[in-house]
Write a protein that holds these residues in place. Sequence first.
Motif, PDB file in Angstrom:
ATOM      1  N   VAL A   1       0.837  -1.195   0.000  1.00 49.20           N
ATOM      2  CA  VAL A   1       0.000   0.000   0.000  1.00 49.20           C
ATOM      3  C   VAL A   1       0.874   1.248   0.000  1.00 49.20           C
ATOM      4  O   VAL A   1       0.610   2.219  -0.733  1.00 49.20           O
ATOM      5  CB  VAL A   1      -0.957   0.014   1.208  1.00 49.20           C
ATOM      6  N   ILE A   2       1.952   1.230   0.794  1.00 52.11           N
ATOM      7  CA  ILE A   2       2.893   2.360   0.804  1.00 52.11           C
ATOM      8  C   ILE A   2       3.510   2.548  -0.579  1.00 52.11           C
ATOM      9  O   ILE A   2       3.641   3.681  -1.079  1.00 52.11           O
ATOM     10  CB  ILE A   2       3.995   2.130   1.865  1.00 52.11           C
ATOM     11  N   ILE A   3       3.869   1.420  -1.224  1.00 53.75           N
ATOM     12  CA  ILE A   3       4.438   1.494  -2.572  1.00 53.75           C
ATOM     13  C   ILE A   3       3.454   2.144  -3.533  1.00 53.75           C
ATOM     14  O   ILE A   3       3.815   3.030  -4.331  1.00 53.75           O
ATOM     15  CB  ILE A   3       4.826   0.084  -3.069  1.00 53.75           C
ATOM     16  N   MET A   4       2.191   1.750  -3.463  1.00 57.44           N
ATOM     17  CA  MET A   4       1.192   2.308  -4.375  1.00 57.44           C
ATOM     18  C   MET A   4       0.923   3.780  -4.107  1.00 57.44           C
ATOM     19  O   MET A   4       0.707   4.558  -5.038  1.00 57.44           O
ATOM     20  CB  MET A   4      -0.104   1.486  -4.297  1.00 57.44           C
ATOM     21  N   VAL A   5       0.962   4.174  -2.849  1.00 59.69           N
ATOM     22  CA  VAL A   5       0.787   5.597  -2.518  1.00 59.69           C
ATOM     23  C   VAL A   5       1.934   6.414  -3.110  1.00 59.69           C
ATOM     24  O   VAL A   5       1.719   7.474  -3.722  1.00 59.69           O
ATOM     25  CB  VAL A   5       0.716   5.799  -0.987  1.00 59.69           C
ATOM     26  N   ILE A   6       3.171   5.917  -2.951  1.00 62.17           N
ATOM     27  CA  ILE A   6       4.338   6.628  -3.470  1.00 62.17           C
ATOM     28  C   ILE A   6       4.298   6.715  -4.998  1.00 62.17           C
ATOM     29  O   ILE A   6       4.525   7.785  -5.586  1.00 62.17           O
ATOM     30  CB  ILE A   6       5.642   5.940  -3.007  1.00 62.17           C
ATOM     31  N   THR A   7       3.990   5.579  -5.656  1.00 55.56           N
ATOM     32  CA  THR A   7       3.958   5.593  -7.124  1.00 55.56           C
ATOM     33  C   THR A   7       2.830   6.485  -7.633  1.00 55.56           C
ATOM     34  O   THR A   7       2.978   7.147  -8.667  1.00 55.56           O
ATOM     35  CB  THR A   7       3.782   4.167  -7.683  1.00 55.56           C
ATOM     36  N   PHE A   8       1.719   6.535  -6.896  1.00 59.90           N
ATOM     37  CA  PHE A   8       0.618   7.418  -7.305  1.00 59.90           C
ATOM     38  C   PHE A   8       1.025   8.882  -7.176  1.00 59.90           C
ATOM     39  O   PHE A   8       0.725   9.705  -8.057  1.00 59.90           O
ATOM     40  CB  PHE A   8      -0.615   7.152  -6.443  1.00 59.90           C
ATOM     41  N   LEU A   9       1.725   9.220  -6.099  1.00 62.89           N
ATOM     42  CA  LEU A   9       2.180  10.597  -5.911  1.00 62.89           C
ATOM     43  C   LEU A   9       3.181  11.008  -6.981  1.00 62.89           C
ATOM     44  O   LEU A   9       3.229  12.175  -7.390  1.00 62.89           O
ATOM     45  CB  LEU A   9       2.805  10.760  -4.521  1.00 62.89           C
ATOM     46  N   LEU A  10       3.977  10.040  -7.445  1.00 65.42           N
ATOM     47  CA  LEU A  10       4.987  10.342  -8.460  1.00 65.42           C
ATOM     48  C   LEU A  10       4.420  10.369  -9.874  1.00 65.42           C
ATOM     49  O   LEU A  10       4.830  11.182 -10.698  1.00 65.42           O
ATOM     50  CB  LEU A  10       6.121   9.305  -8.388  1.00 65.42           C
ATOM     51  N   SER A  11       3.460   9.481 -10.155  1.00 66.38           N
ATOM     52  CA  SER A  11       2.950   9.364 -11.524  1.00 66.38           C
ATOM     53  C   SER A  11       1.566   9.956 -11.725  1.00 66.38           C
ATOM     54  O   SER A  11       1.162  10.265 -12.851  1.00 66.38           O
ATOM     55  CB  SER A  11       2.915   7.888 -11.937  1.00 66.38           C
ATOM     56  N   GLY A  12       0.806  10.081 -10.631  1.00 69.41           N
ATOM     57  CA  GLY A  12      -0.558  10.582 -10.743  1.00 69.41           C
ATOM     58  C   GLY A  12      -1.541   9.552 -11.253  1.00 69.41           C
ATOM     59  O   GLY A  12      -2.693   9.879 -11.558  1.00 69.41           O
ATOM     60  N   GLN A  13      -1.113   8.292 -11.348  1.00 69.99           N
ATOM     61  CA  GLN A  13      -1.984   7.222 -11.843  1.00 69.99           C
ATOM     62  C   GLN A  13      -1.916   6.021 -10.918  1.00 69.99           C
ATOM     63  O   GLN A  13      -0.915   5.788 -10.235  1.00 69.99           O
ATOM     64  CB  GLN A  13      -1.576   6.794 -13.258  1.00 69.99           C
ATOM     65  N   LEU A  14      -3.004   5.249 -10.911  1.00 66.93           N
ATOM     66  CA  LEU A  14      -3.081   4.040 -10.098  1.00 66.93           C
ATOM     67  C   LEU A  14      -3.544   2.898 -10.989  1.00 66.93           C
ATOM     68  O   LEU A  14      -4.601   2.971 -11.611  1.00 66.93           O
ATOM     69  CB  LEU A  14      -4.074   4.250  -8.949  1.00 66.93           C
TER      70      LEU A  14
END
Length: 223
Positions: free
Chosen positions: A170-183
């Motif tokens: 979940v932490i990984i997905m939050v970080i990648t979302f903040l960096l890419s703006g996509q989930l």
Amino acid sequence: MIVGHDWLKRWAFLGLSLLINAIGHALTVVMNLGSAVWTASAVNLYHLWPLSLRATLFICGVAVVIMNTLLIHKLVWRRIIGNLLFTLPFSFLIQWFTELIQRTGITELALGLRIVIDVFGVLCVTLATSIYQRANLILHPNDDFMQIIRFRYLHGNATIAQMVHYIPPVIIMVITFLLSGQLWAVNVGTVICLFFQGTFIGYFDKHVFLNLKHYGLDTIQRD
């Protein structure tokens, strides 16, 4: 004689769990209604950097193997090698079943039916996890992580262990979302896994294949 019978039984259950697990994952992949939480985190990493999805999954697996070793405070090579070996037949079976299911035209069904099928796939994955965690011959690194947390730190509570074990992805997905703006790869199936998979595992432990106990807990419980 009893020991030999136990080993044969454990290997048979491991084989059965691999089939059930692969079918379950294939159903959720084909339905495209959300991947399991750890898989979803790997997919989001894959979309963030130039490495392939296979390489991303392998790197994530190695990272979890290292984390597992730290959590049990000992270097158990049989366990480490088993973690890595588990992914080989598992990945091939998922690909084969995914291609097979795609040919059936199941994706053309109404959304409600596809959701039901996706939930059934999640239940298959959960049942398989219950089986091969109890057989405890070789495990996927992510499931071994959950097993360690459950029996070394949380007194066997599958529900809480599953929630704790989902914190890193979940932490990984939050970080990648903040960096890419996509989930990516997050939907109904992911939400069910996040909140209910541990409960389902605990239920299957107590109600399905009752003659299969938890083996090998001495290597993960506190000294």
